[in-house]
Design an enzyme around this catalytic site. Sequence first.
Site, PDB file in Angstrom:
ATOM      1  N   GLY A 269     -11.881   9.225  -5.840  1.00 50.42           N
ATOM      2  CA  GLY A 269     -11.773   8.192  -6.593  1.00 50.42           C
ATOM      3  C   GLY A 269     -10.433   7.569  -6.677  1.00 50.42           C
ATOM      4  O   GLY A 269      -9.712   7.549  -5.776  1.00 50.42           O
TER       5      GLY A 269
ATOM      6  N   LEU B  38     -10.175   4.169  -6.434  1.00 52.63           N
ATOM      7  CA  LEU B  38     -10.654   3.491  -5.116  1.00 52.63           C
ATOM      8  C   LEU B  38      -9.584   2.560  -4.882  1.00 52.63           C
ATOM      9  O   LEU B  38      -9.352   1.671  -6.015  1.00 52.63           O
ATOM     10  CB  LEU B  38     -11.880   3.304  -5.268  1.00 52.63           C
ATOM     11  CG  LEU B  38     -12.750   4.605  -5.169  1.00 52.63           C
ATOM     12  CD1 LEU B  38     -14.270   3.895  -5.316  1.00 52.63           C
ATOM     13  CD2 LEU B  38     -12.586   5.741  -4.418  1.00 52.63           C
TER      14      LEU B  38
ATOM     15  N   HIS C  19     -10.569   2.864   0.970  1.00 55.58           N
ATOM     16  CA  HIS C  19     -12.052   3.472   0.626  1.00 55.58           C
ATOM     17  C   HIS C  19     -13.072   2.470   0.974  1.00 55.58           C
ATOM     18  O   HIS C  19     -14.078   2.817   1.731  1.00 55.58           O
ATOM     19  CB  HIS C  19     -12.201   3.662  -0.841  1.00 55.58           C
ATOM     20  CG  HIS C  19     -11.278   4.939  -1.249  1.00 55.58           C
ATOM     21  ND1 HIS C  19     -10.006   4.786  -1.926  1.00 55.58           N
ATOM     22  CD2 HIS C  19     -11.026   6.256  -0.916  1.00 55.58           C
ATOM     23  CE1 HIS C  19      -9.526   5.862  -2.322  1.00 55.58           C
ATOM     24  NE2 HIS C  19      -9.852   6.982  -1.567  1.00 55.58           N
TER      25      HIS C  19
ATOM     26  N   GLY D 267     -11.234   8.833   6.932  1.00 57.06           N
ATOM     27  CA  GLY D 267     -10.076   7.946   7.266  1.00 57.06           C
ATOM     28  C   GLY D 267      -9.238   8.547   8.154  1.00 57.06           C
ATOM     29  O   GLY D 267      -8.697   9.888   7.776  1.00 57.06           O
TER      30      GLY D 267
ATOM     31  N   LYS E  78      -6.304   8.068   7.905  1.00 55.50           N
ATOM     32  CA  LYS E  78      -5.280   8.153   7.132  1.00 55.50           C
ATOM     33  C   LYS E  78      -4.972   9.950   6.977  1.00 55.50           C
ATOM     34  O   LYS E  78      -3.837  10.199   6.937  1.00 55.50           O
ATOM     35  CB  LYS E  78      -5.424   7.659   5.600  1.00 55.50           C
ATOM     36  CG  LYS E  78      -4.369   8.204   4.426  1.00 55.50           C
ATOM     37  CD  LYS E  78      -3.172   7.236   4.328  1.00 55.50           C
ATOM     38  CE  LYS E  78      -2.303   7.820   3.300  1.00 55.50           C
ATOM     39  NZ  LYS E  78      -2.550   8.586   2.261  1.00 55.50           N
ATOM     40  N   ASP E  79      -5.829  10.444   6.762  1.00 54.49           N
ATOM     41  CA  ASP E  79      -5.832  12.075   6.587  1.00 54.49           C
ATOM     42  C   ASP E  79      -6.131  12.577   7.852  1.00 54.49           C
ATOM     43  O   ASP E  79      -7.398  13.238   8.173  1.00 54.49           O
ATOM     44  CB  ASP E  79      -6.568  12.694   5.484  1.00 54.49           C
ATOM     45  CG  ASP E  79      -6.268  11.845   4.261  1.00 54.49           C
ATOM     46  OD1 ASP E  79      -5.352  12.467   3.586  1.00 54.49           O
ATOM     47  OD2 ASP E  79      -6.977  10.925   3.831  1.00 54.49           O
TER      48      ASP E  79
ATOM     49  N   SER F  16      -3.219   4.259  -0.578  1.00 54.93           N
ATOM     50  CA  SER F  16      -3.337   5.656  -1.095  1.00 54.93           C
ATOM     51  C   SER F  16      -3.299   5.483  -2.439  1.00 54.93           C
ATOM     52  O   SER F  16      -2.709   4.907  -3.208  1.00 54.93           O
ATOM     53  CB  SER F  16      -2.135   6.462  -0.540  1.00 54.93           C
ATOM     54  OG  SER F  16      -2.421   7.704  -1.340  1.00 54.93           O
ATOM     55  N   SER F  17      -4.352   6.487  -3.108  1.00 55.15           N
ATOM     56  CA  SER F  17      -4.535   6.689  -4.423  1.00 55.15           C
ATOM     57  C   SER F  17      -3.337   7.052  -5.126  1.00 55.15           C
ATOM     58  O   SER F  17      -2.887   6.525  -6.332  1.00 55.15           O
ATOM     59  CB  SER F  17      -5.661   7.672  -4.893  1.00 55.15           C
ATOM     60  OG  SER F  17      -7.015   7.278  -4.212  1.00 55.15           O
TER      61      SER F  17
END
Length: 272
Positions: A28, A30, A34, A162, A164-165, A200-201
Amino acid sequence: MRVVRSNADLHVILSEAKGSLGFVPTMGALHQGHISLVEKAKQDCDQICVSIFVNPLQFGPNEDFSKYPRTIDADLELLDKAGVDLVYLPDVADIYPETISSSGSVTTNTRINTETELEKIHANPELANTLCGLNRPGHFDGVCTVVKRLFDIVKPQRAYFGEKDYQQLMIIREMVDRLKIPVEIIGCPILREADGLAMSSRNRYLSEDERKLAPEIYRVILSLAKDPSINAAQKLESLGFSLDYLEQRWNRLFVAARLGSTRLIDNIAPSC
Ligand code: AMP
């Protein structure tokens, strides 16, 4: 767009769904990063399911589980606009039914342990014992546990993660391979803000000054990729970052650094 909270409702809807199912697991809060996974899934699949679940098992005792941003109304609006078919919003008890105590905490006996069940991950010490695996003990056990549970429940044909990770993506690929889970894992490129900061969240934790400084993390790894002789770690420290790691691995540059209490990660392929 259907929104389901219980596993029973989810199963009814999934049993009626036709065609291939693409799955995007999230925690979440988002953002467009995402949504880029959703867009990719829509190209490949007939139906798209997004889950929102802040997984307690992947947070360490001193990490930000309780203050992790929860923005469910805005999330649902974004997902609806993006054309998602199904949003799964489980409770802890839906994901870990046998492990929830009366106090609501999750006991550890059903964790996937990357040391035993995923022996090969640990046999490849590069995979789980480096980077975030070193800095966040137990984190990837928690990630593998929740992703395995979600795959068991949702049973997607494809799942989207993603870059990203990036380390997480590699570990999930390994887990799926080892446990022979019938799902295709699709990696998606990092989406960035206009100034280069990886979306990023956790970016919403940054103060105004920290937010201005945050894109330096990307600029510095870009400079390092062009000129390996520069002291990138020192540069980041001198700007006010506190470095967890800055390393080259799998032909990519990886960085994790804190600005105040916010931990930021990023990575690039050297050709960037
Ligand atoms: P999270 O909600 O942080 O667990 O992220 C859910 C998924 O979105 C993970 O597969 C992340 O790697 C992916 N993701 C998060 N941020 C980005 C981004 N900036 N670009 C692409 N994917 C992302």
